[in-house]
Design an enzyme around this catalytic site. Sequence first.
Site, mmCIF file in Angstrom:
data_model
loop_
_atom_site.group_PDB
_atom_site.id
_atom_site.type_symbol
_atom_site.label_atom_id
_atom_site.label_comp_id
_atom_site.label_asym_id
_atom_site.label_seq_id
_atom_site.Cartn_x
_atom_site.Cartn_y
_atom_site.Cartn_z
ATOM 1 N N LYS A 174 64.674 37.919 55.719
ATOM 2 C CA LYS A 174 65.563 37.466 56.804
ATOM 3 C C LYS A 174 66.846 38.269 56.736
ATOM 4 C CE LYS A 174 65.608 34.335 60.091
ATOM 5 N NZ LYS A 174 64.481 33.691 60.776
ATOM 6 N N ASP A 183 66.248 35.995 66.054
ATOM 7 C CA ASP A 183 66.491 34.603 65.641
ATOM 8 C C ASP A 183 67.702 34.191 66.488
ATOM 9 O OD1 ASP A 183 65.621 32.566 63.321
ATOM 10 O OD2 ASP A 183 67.795 32.436 63.462
HETATM 11 P P1 NDP Z 1 68.889 31.080 70.487
HETATM 12 O O1 NDP Z 1 70.064 31.884 70.064
HETATM 13 O O2 NDP Z 1 68.046 31.552 71.602
HETATM 14 O O3 NDP Z 1 69.330 29.585 70.834
HETATM 15 C C1 NDP Z 1 69.962 28.791 69.880
HETATM 16 C C2 NDP Z 1 70.309 27.464 70.513
HETATM 17 O O4 NDP Z 1 70.738 26.563 69.510
HETATM 18 C C3 NDP Z 1 71.447 27.572 71.500
HETATM 19 O O5 NDP Z 1 71.290 26.595 72.489
HETATM 20 C C4 NDP Z 1 72.662 27.280 70.633
HETATM 21 O O6 NDP Z 1 73.766 26.773 71.349
HETATM 22 C C5 NDP Z 1 72.124 26.228 69.695
HETATM 23 N N1 NDP Z 1 72.848 26.342 68.422
HETATM 24 C C6 NDP Z 1 72.802 27.367 67.544
HETATM 25 N N2 NDP Z 1 73.611 27.167 66.508
HETATM 26 C C7 NDP Z 1 74.182 25.982 66.732
HETATM 27 C C8 NDP Z 1 75.113 25.202 66.005
HETATM 28 N N3 NDP Z 1 75.618 25.623 64.820
HETATM 29 N N4 NDP Z 1 75.464 24.007 66.541
HETATM 30 C C9 NDP Z 1 74.951 23.578 67.731
HETATM 31 N N5 NDP Z 1 74.061 24.275 68.454
HETATM 32 C C10 NDP Z 1 73.691 25.451 67.969
HETATM 33 O O7 NDP Z 1 68.024 30.896 69.153
HETATM 34 P P2 NDP Z 1 66.491 30.496 68.998
HETATM 35 O O8 NDP Z 1 66.083 29.564 70.085
HETATM 36 O O9 NDP Z 1 65.723 31.737 68.785
HETATM 37 O O10 NDP Z 1 66.507 29.722 67.603
HETATM 38 C C11 NDP Z 1 66.646 28.306 67.503
HETATM 39 C C12 NDP Z 1 66.117 27.836 66.163
HETATM 40 O O11 NDP Z 1 64.725 28.199 66.044
HETATM 41 C C13 NDP Z 1 66.777 28.436 64.930
HETATM 42 O O12 NDP Z 1 66.765 27.488 63.895
HETATM 43 C C14 NDP Z 1 65.845 29.579 64.549
HETATM 44 O O13 NDP Z 1 65.959 29.918 63.187
HETATM 45 C C15 NDP Z 1 64.508 28.929 64.850
HETATM 46 N N6 NDP Z 1 63.369 29.822 65.044
HETATM 47 C C16 NDP Z 1 63.405 30.825 65.973
HETATM 48 C C17 NDP Z 1 62.296 31.618 66.165
HETATM 49 C C18 NDP Z 1 62.264 32.655 67.212
HETATM 50 O O14 NDP Z 1 61.205 33.274 67.386
HETATM 51 N N7 NDP Z 1 63.318 32.901 67.966
HETATM 52 C C19 NDP Z 1 61.089 31.461 65.343
HETATM 53 C C20 NDP Z 1 61.129 30.317 64.453
HETATM 54 C C21 NDP Z 1 62.244 29.558 64.322
HETATM 55 P P3 NDP Z 1 75.065 27.715 71.561
HETATM 56 O O15 NDP Z 1 74.604 28.794 72.503
HETATM 57 O O16 NDP Z 1 76.091 26.822 72.134
HETATM 58 O O17 NDP Z 1 75.430 28.246 70.208
HETATM 59 O O1 2IT Z 2 62.289 31.990 61.885
HETATM 60 C C1 2IT Z 2 61.407 32.741 62.339
HETATM 61 O O2 2IT Z 2 60.228 32.612 62.037
HETATM 62 C C2 2IT Z 2 61.822 33.792 63.286
HETATM 63 N N1 2IT Z 2 62.989 33.860 63.638
HETATM 64 C C3 2IT Z 2 60.806 34.777 63.801
HETATM 65 C C4 2IT Z 2 60.599 35.889 62.806
HETATM 66 C C5 2IT Z 2 59.743 37.035 63.284
HETATM 67 O O3 2IT Z 2 59.640 37.993 62.492
HETATM 68 O O4 2IT Z 2 59.191 37.015 64.377
#
Ligand code: NDP
Ligand code: 2IT
Length: 445
Positions: free
Chosen positions: A126, A166
């Site tokens: 990561k 992420d």
């Molecule tokens: P994005 O940046 O697309 O969206 C994140 C969302 O979460 C936004 O709405 C953001 O709001 C909110 N958020 C983030 N940090 C905070 C915080 N500290 N407090 C309140 N709200 C918060 O990210 P993703 O959708 O890609 O990721 C969301 C989660 O999913 C994370 O935990 C990530 O690790 C996990 N994840 C993502 C994957 C992927 O493929 N993208 C795969 C597996 C897991 P704001 O814009 O106001 O900050």
């Molecule tokens: O938390 C996760 O699994 C991710 N943000 C996706 C990682 C990836 O390599 O696609």
Amino acid sequence: MEHYLDSVFDHVRTLNPGEDVFHQAVHEVLDSLGPVLERHPEYREARIVERLIEPERQVIFRVPWVDDAGEVQVNRGYRIEFNSALGPYKGGLRFHPSVNISIIKFLGFEQIFKNALTRQGIGGGKGGSNFDPRGKSDAEVMRFCQSFMTELYRHIGEYTDVPAGDIGVGGREIGYLFGQYKRLTNRYEAGVLTGKGLGWGGSLVRTEATGYGTVLFAESMMATRGEAFDGQRVAVSGAGNVAIYAIEKAQQLGATVVSFSDSSGYVVDEDGVDVDLLRQVKEIERGRVSDYVDRKPSAELVTDGSVWDVPCTVALPCATQNELDEAAAKTLIDNGVKVIAEGANMPCTPAAVELFQEAECLFGPGKAANAGGVATSALEMEQNASREQWPFERTEDKLTLIMKNIHDECAETAEEYGDPGNYVLGANIAGFRRVANAMLDQGII
Ligand code: NDP
Ligand code: 2IT
């Protein structure tokens, strides 16, 4: 936890002072490992756990860049290459002002087991930065990404370490990062990053994969009790990549999704979330959730309290770590929640998880429930290696099968270890075993 695991955990705390979320992630896994270590004394003899908790390599670097006003800015960059027993390090990059070494290590540690569960030959890593993309111009984001890659490029590669997105890193950032990697290396090495644009090596379904996969995992859990999404009332947190596509898939399966959120508050939409409008507001306009409310009369913005105050039968936390605590879990249970699947990484605190399990809810931990994103990243690597682009349906079918296999392996492992329905135990043991066996075969490295 038994004495041996307790002492390993003490060691983790001493060696990594102040790294609270990393400690939390390690504790959650170690808590499941007692029975598997009892059955496999060879893991203990080979010091598998002691080696697993120590990243193979940690890179921390300065990221200087110049903002639109001509001022010099300095951020910190990270890449934690945690474990490569099963394949090249694989895992996302997070750009968020809260990013620190503890957060990146917790995410990298989780990624080892998640990636093992996919069975696709990917190790765990990561990275990220405390850079805040919010409010920055495209040109600033580009200059930051170019500077970030100017150091990162020497540590990554198709067979070494393959980053993706992420929080705060989506298609735009991956594009700038890939461009700079290509320029620095003079190689079109498509498989060095995933989440690429569809016109230049990206995979169909990668954008949707994490959210879709989370809902598919929940669907499999529900099927064990003869239930389905049709007619459920679903609460989602977050409004980013994972949340949007979790909402879309849950609605495709007949549920009504009534909430989403960002750091400015949460939205309740009793008519069901208009996912096209949400995508327009968040993905295209990069706006706030209030912009959705301005255009949807049935929606209401709430800026105090918690999104988990919204009554629902299925809860999908898709924002960030520790966003759903004990009090929120209690409210959800009192309001009749039956199913929780973690779209985010470690969104539920340990006390919340315990309450859900006591209440006999179906609880899908992130390392299993959100593995569809990284699994589709591995499918993207597969397409890059064979210079193919698969159609949407073929890729989605593969994702569906992978999620079903992960569900079934977690369920079977929980049963094998005497705790049927405990997906936390099942995911931790099944993921751990796969990595531990590879480490045993590969000697003391
Ligand atoms: P994005 O940046 O697309 O969206 C994140 C969302 O979460 C936004 O709405 C953001 O709001 C909110 N958020 C983030 N940090 C905070 C915080 N500290 N407090 C309140 N709200 C918060 O990210 P993703 O959708 O890609 O990721 C969301 C989660 O999913 C994370 O935990 C990530 O690790 C996990 N994840 C993502 C994957 C992927 O493929 N993208 C795969 C597996 C897991 P704001 O814009 O106001 O900050
Ligand atoms: O938390 C996760 O699994 C991710 N943000 C996706 C990682 C990836 O390599 O696609």
